[in-house]
Design an enzyme around this catalytic site. Structure first.
Site, short mmCIF file in Angstrom:
data_model
loop_
_atom_site.label_atom_id
_atom_site.label_comp_id
_atom_site.label_asym_id
_atom_site.label_seq_id
_atom_site.Cartn_x
_atom_site.Cartn_y
_atom_site.Cartn_z
N ARG A 92 0.85 -1.20 0.00
CA ARG A 92 0.00 0.00 0.00
C ARG A 92 0.89 1.25 0.00
O ARG A 92 0.62 2.22 -0.70
CB ARG A 92 -0.92 0.01 1.23
CG ARG A 92 -1.75 1.28 1.33
CD ARG A 92 -2.69 1.27 2.54
NE ARG A 92 -3.50 2.50 2.57
CZ ARG A 92 -4.44 2.76 3.45
NH1 ARG A 92 -4.72 1.87 4.39
NH2 ARG A 92 -5.11 3.88 3.42
N ASN A 146 -10.68 -3.91 -1.13
CA ASN A 146 -10.38 -2.80 -2.02
C ASN A 146 -9.42 -3.18 -3.13
O ASN A 146 -8.73 -4.19 -3.00
CB ASN A 146 -9.77 -1.66 -1.21
CG ASN A 146 -10.81 -0.62 -0.87
OD1 ASN A 146 -11.73 -0.38 -1.65
ND2 ASN A 146 -10.66 0.00 0.28
N CYS A 169 -19.39 -1.31 0.14
CA CYS A 169 -18.34 -0.44 0.69
C CYS A 169 -18.92 0.36 1.85
O CYS A 169 -20.09 0.73 1.82
CB CYS A 169 -17.85 0.50 -0.41
SG CYS A 169 -16.75 1.80 0.16
N ASP A 170 -18.09 0.64 2.82
CA ASP A 170 -18.59 1.33 4.02
C ASP A 170 -18.57 2.86 3.87
O ASP A 170 -19.01 3.56 4.76
CB ASP A 170 -17.75 0.96 5.23
CG ASP A 170 -16.33 1.45 5.08
OD1 ASP A 170 -15.74 1.21 4.01
OD2 ASP A 170 -15.81 2.10 6.00
N HIS A 199 -16.72 4.76 -4.49
CA HIS A 199 -15.80 5.86 -4.17
C HIS A 199 -15.94 7.01 -5.18
O HIS A 199 -14.99 7.73 -5.45
CB HIS A 199 -14.34 5.39 -4.14
CG HIS A 199 -13.99 4.67 -2.87
ND1 HIS A 199 -12.73 4.20 -2.60
CD2 HIS A 199 -14.73 4.33 -1.80
CE1 HIS A 199 -12.70 3.61 -1.44
NE2 HIS A 199 -13.91 3.66 -0.92
N TYR A 262 -14.33 10.83 -1.41
CA TYR A 262 -13.26 10.37 -2.30
C TYR A 262 -13.17 11.19 -3.60
O TYR A 262 -12.15 11.16 -4.29
CB TYR A 262 -13.42 8.89 -2.65
CG TYR A 262 -12.79 7.98 -1.62
CD1 TYR A 262 -11.45 7.63 -1.72
CD2 TYR A 262 -13.50 7.49 -0.55
CE1 TYR A 262 -10.85 6.81 -0.78
CE2 TYR A 262 -12.92 6.67 0.40
CZ TYR A 262 -11.59 6.33 0.28
OH TYR A 262 -11.01 5.52 1.22
N ARG A 282 -0.64 7.58 3.96
CA ARG A 282 -1.64 6.95 4.83
C ARG A 282 -1.17 5.57 5.34
O ARG A 282 -1.40 5.22 6.48
CB ARG A 282 -2.96 6.85 4.06
CG ARG A 282 -4.10 6.32 4.85
CD ARG A 282 -4.57 7.28 5.92
NE ARG A 282 -5.55 6.63 6.79
CZ ARG A 282 -5.85 7.03 8.02
NH1 ARG A 282 -5.28 8.10 8.53
NH2 ARG A 282 -6.73 6.38 8.74
#
Ligand code: G6P
Length: 438
Positions: A92, A146, A169-170, A199, A262, A282
């Site tokens: 990531r 994701n 998706c939350d 998103h 997003y 992040r």
């Protein structure tokens, strides 16, 4: 009573899901909970702490197990939550850092980072679902791995007939939670109207269950007071603070609808890329923050065999998944925002798009509500993004460099072909062993 499997048991999100299962044990009563992960060590820490939590707070749960053995995990299962991360936080961080080298947004789901992560996730997700289906035809699979948009598109192509596989998706519910906090209301009393891609969407209306429309009140509050969540952890989180400031800006520039946060990456890509610090993206913040905190909590729980003094809470993300699963399995017909094949829901974008819209969740699956035509600006934005998503998935299945380059060129965070080439070449290099050879 149901048997539930969490795939990606070692995730830092798992304790929140466990606490949500406990908070919602009457909505979705469980007989057995199983964690499955490919990383035994990472999972063991979370699982051993979970065992203590469950003993204290869910004594009626008959069985809790954790395993790296697929047959043990997927035999005799009613529902699976999928939350895997191929390449872990280490990859990531690369997804976030590589685009930044070229002044492009570095984010795990938006832009080149999303493409890199998508190309890594697709093969693992396809294998995982084939594995699950070799043990059970009728278990529900709720996927929130994701980058959800790209994963959903790939799964739709690989498993077109699977009607018990739902991508969810939350983010919409997380945003609604902030609205609820602003209004002093319970998030579960709010009813959304929403359209978009994952998103990449907009709330057109927020009502409560009595039918009172709060859309304009929320807009005014965001513009006049800013986006101030009552959740302390979120309110104090630097990256969320930036997001909320951008949410206000987006609304001031385009006041028609309430944007998914997003969208900031696509609307202000230069400003956002300029703000990022490559050695503290992040991923790094999560490694030093949430991951460390969760692991410390687990160590403490395991060594004292008690949760005393440890702050454990359910979260809106976990509760959302649990409630959605219950709505499907118990035919509760509640409304959730989920990803489904468009098929005319948004009438002026392609039928085969995976869209994110409200749907009633019934035993037969999601029953989405019609949206109709969306205005030109939103249609244009979505079609551009949709073409990018489809090209990423084409690039994967066709092993095509050219399609990958087309995808990145279309992405609003990139647009310059020379930049797209440089980023793509770096991503290919760093993702050796994960991506197919293009
Ligand atoms: C939200 C999004 C997820 C994303 C997550 C990242 O929940 O809906 O898609 O994975 O944020 O959160 P993190 O704290 O790991 O940056």
């Amino acid at each position: 009573k149901k048997n539930l499997v969490i795939v990606g048991g070692g995730s830092t999100y798992t304790l929140g899901i466990v606490m949500s299962l406990i908070a919602e044990k009457e909505t979705l009563p469980l007989n057995k909970l199983v964690f499955y992960d490919t990383d035994a060590e990472r999972q063991e820490k979370i699982a051993k702490a979970t065992a203590v939590i469950l003993k204290e707070r869910y004594p009626e749960l008959e069985t809790f197990e954790y395993t790296t053995d697929k047959s043990k995990a997927f035999t005799d299962m009613d529902v699976a939550f999928l939350q895997i991360r191929t390449g872990g936080l280490k990859m990531r961080e690369k997804d976030e850092q590589i685009p930044l080298k070229y002044g492009v947004v570095g984010q795990e789901t938006c832009g080149p980072g999303g493409m890199a992560y998508g190309m890594r996730s697709i093969p693992d997700m396809i294998e995982l679902i084939h594995d699950i289906r070799s043990y059970t035809d009728d278990a529900w699979i709720l996927n929130y791995t994701n980058p959800a948009a790209i994963v959903a598109e790939a799964l739709q192509r690989e498993f077109p007939e699977d009607d018990r596989l739902l991508n969810i998706c939350d983010m919409p519910i997380a945003i609604m939670k902030s609205y609820a906090d602003m209004l002093g209301k319970d998030v579960w009393d709010l009813v959304p109207e929403y359209f978009g891609l994952n998103h990449f969407g907009w709330f057109t209306k927020i009502e409560d269950k009595d039918g009172t429309d709060y859309t304009e009140v929320i807009k005014e509050k965001i513009i006049n007071e800013g986006f101030v969540p009552t959740d302390e952890e979120i309110a104090n989180d630097e990256s969320w603070k930036k997001t909320f400031a951008q949410a206000r800006k987006m609304l001031m520039d385009f006041p028609e609808f309430l944007p998914n946060t997003y969208l900031q990456y696509y609307l202000y890509p230069e400003a956002l890329a300029a703000k990022e610090v490559p050695d503290n993206t992040r991923a790094r913040q999560v490694i030093n923050g949430r991951q460390r905190r969760v692991h410390d909590q687990c160590d403490h729980i395991i060594s004292t065999q008690s949760t005393e003094g440890i702050e454990l809470t359910d979260d809106v993300h976990g509760v959302y998944m649990v409630k959605a699963a219950a709505s499907l399995m118990y035919h509760m017909n509640e409304i959730y925002i989920v990803m489904v094949k468009n098929n005319g829901i948004i009438s002026n974008i392609p039928h085969d798009a995976m869209v994110e819209v409200p749907a009633m969740l019934a035993r037969s699956g999601p029953r989405p509500f019609s949206v109709g035509e969306v205005p030109t600006f939103y249609k244009g934005m979505m079609e551009n993004q949709l073409a990018y998503e489809k090209l990423v998935v084409d690039a994967y299945f066709e092993k095509s460099y050219n399609k990958a380059l087309q995808a990145l060129t279309l992405n609003r965070t990139v647009t310059d072909v020379e930049k797209a080439k440089l980023i793509l070449d770096d991503l290919i290099e760093e993702n050796k062993g994960y991506w197919p050879e293009l």
